[in-house]
Design an enzyme around this catalytic site. Structure first.
Site, PDB file in Angstrom:
ATOM      1  CG  ASP A 220      24.741 -16.941   9.465  1.00  0.00           C
ATOM      2  OD1 ASP A 220      23.983 -17.758   8.905  1.00  0.00           O
ATOM      3  OD2 ASP A 220      25.832 -17.266   9.967  1.00  0.00           O
ATOM      4  CG  HIS A 276      22.585 -18.708   1.000  1.00  0.00           C
ATOM      5  ND1 HIS A 276      23.238 -19.846   0.584  1.00  0.00           N
ATOM      6  CD2 HIS A 276      23.510 -17.978   1.690  1.00  0.00           C
ATOM      7  CE1 HIS A 276      24.505 -19.810   0.999  1.00  0.00           C
ATOM      8  NE2 HIS A 276      24.687 -18.679   1.682  1.00  0.00           N
ATOM      9  CB  SER A 364      24.438  -5.391   3.890  1.00  0.00           C
ATOM     10  OG  SER A 364      25.435  -6.318   4.280  1.00  0.00           O
TER      11      SER A 364
END
Length: 403
Positions: A220, A276, A364
């Site tokens: 996201d 991911h 991040s």
């Protein structure tokens, strides 16, 4: 020039008002270039967040905004040239003063203003104050300060008392807790356990799971995609020493990816913070590189500071199902406690969309670099990126395909 569609502007009196910083003294220090006072303020804000019983988190917490702004302010339903004339002056001023920045919501095409946390604003000006005046000692002091406060904040967020931060964080960022495996916030043992919470798989379906050639978003995030490093440095990354060799710290691997395409996935504090794999592949190697803890906010990435090549990061080499290798770089940032790998293991074959790891508290970034002429990015993402705009996407959403 003709307008493509009607313009819809939200009725909100705040958009025409002057922006008022949440911390007036901080703005005074910034204007006066008072580095010593800014350093004290930065440490004070960390103190406030680690002692929530002594302060109002809504006003002075670690995530308190650097300005008072509405979260959703207007829909863009016009061609690209006209929005600059319709953006209220207060918002233009806020962006110029680096209170926050605009992103595009992919699903709707709306512009969305995102406020910058006050600690990021202070950290950014601390960096600029030493960097642009050539103060090597000052810059070293900033790195020491950021490291100390990052470690201090990270330690606090592992303590049981840090759960006091969770309710106001959820309220401030309007987080939909029903999307997560543990939806009851009282079940979390500390703030970092909450911050790295797992999401329900059905809330982030993987696009075209059976088609190995489709590439999906790694997180996201606010996304930029570019067909080459040169294009990325023209439109987005302005670090003086940004190149693949400095990013990867592996000249042979950098040569292998020379001229390749890259995607930059920037995670904000309010995001689901697990990352991911964007395509099926096998983990070839993993390497941790120590570094600084600069903020990865666009206001610093778009300057000549070498954020991506100086920050603490983890380099993962992945062999794709096509047979070539690509780089997956997880980058820590200001007040990010650590980068933790969960399912990513050396020599492990990973399915598209499978979890690799998570970032502890803070914003991040993940950068993925593919070899030259192997990837075709989705047109809308490429168009936005070439306008120096990030696009809001979610993990598992299609972003491109292998050629």
């Amino acid at each position: 020039m003709a307008i493509d569609e009607e313009v819809v502007i939200d009725e909100n009196p705040l958009i025409s008002e002057e922006f008022n910083p949440a911390q007036e003294e901080v703005e005074e220090y910034i204007q006066n270039k008072d580095q010593a006072a800014l350093m004290r303020s930065f440490s004070k804000i960390v103190d406030m967040s680690t002692n929530p019983e002594e302060t109002s988190l809504e006003e002075t917490g670690i995530y308190s905004p650097s300005s008072q702004v509405p979260q959703r302010w207007y829909r863009r339903k016009v061609s690209g040239w006209i929005h600059r004339y319709l953006v209220p002056e207060g918002f233009r001023s806020a962006v110029e003063k680096r209170y926050g920045n605009f992103v595009i919501i992919r699903s709707t095409g709306e512009y969305h203003y995102e406020e910058m946390p006050i600690y990021t604003r202070i950290g950014m000006h601390l960096l600029f104050g030493g960097y642009y005046r050539g103060k090597v000692v000052g810059s070293s002091m900033m790195q020491t300060l950021f490291l100390k406060e990052t470690l201090r904040q990270g330690l606090y967020f592992t303590l049981p008392e840090s759960v006091k931060q969770i309710p106001s964080f959820v309220q401030h960022y309007m987080i939909e807790m029903d999307d997560f495996v543990i939806s009851d916030i009282s079940q979390y043992q500390n703030f970092n356990e909450f911050f790295t919470r797992a999401i329900l798989p059905e809330k982030r379906p993987i696009a075209q799971l059976e088609d190995d050639d489709v590439i999906v978003s790694a997180a996201d995030c606010r996304l930029n995609v570019f067909n080459s490093v040169d294009t990325a440095t023209n439109f987005w990354i302005k670090g003086k020493n940004f190149n693949l060799s400095n990013l990867l710290k592996d000249q042979a691997f950098a040569d292998e990816l020379e001229g390749g395409s890259l995607a930059i996935f920037r995670l904000a504090p309010q995001d689901y913070h697990r990352f991911h794999i964007p395509a099926k592949g096998t983990i070839e190697s993993m390497q941790s590189i120590e570094g600084s803890y600069y903020t990865v906010n666009p206001c610093t990435v778009n300057e000549t500071l070498d954020v991506f090549t100086e920050n603490h990061r983890s380099i993962t080499k992945i062999k794709s199902h096509k047979g070539f290798n690509y780089a997956y770089v997880s980058i820590g940032a200001l007040l990010v406690g650590s980068i933790v790998m969960t399912e990513a293991k050396q020599e492990k074959e990973m399915k598209k969309g499978q979890e690799m790891g998570y970032f502890q508290y803070g914003g991040s970034t993940v950068i993925v670099v593919f070899p030259k002429d192997t990837v075709q990015w989705d047109k809308d993402l490429l168009t936005n990126s070439e306008k120096s705009l990030e696009t809001l996407v979610v993990m598992g959403e299609r972003i491109g395909c292998f050629i």
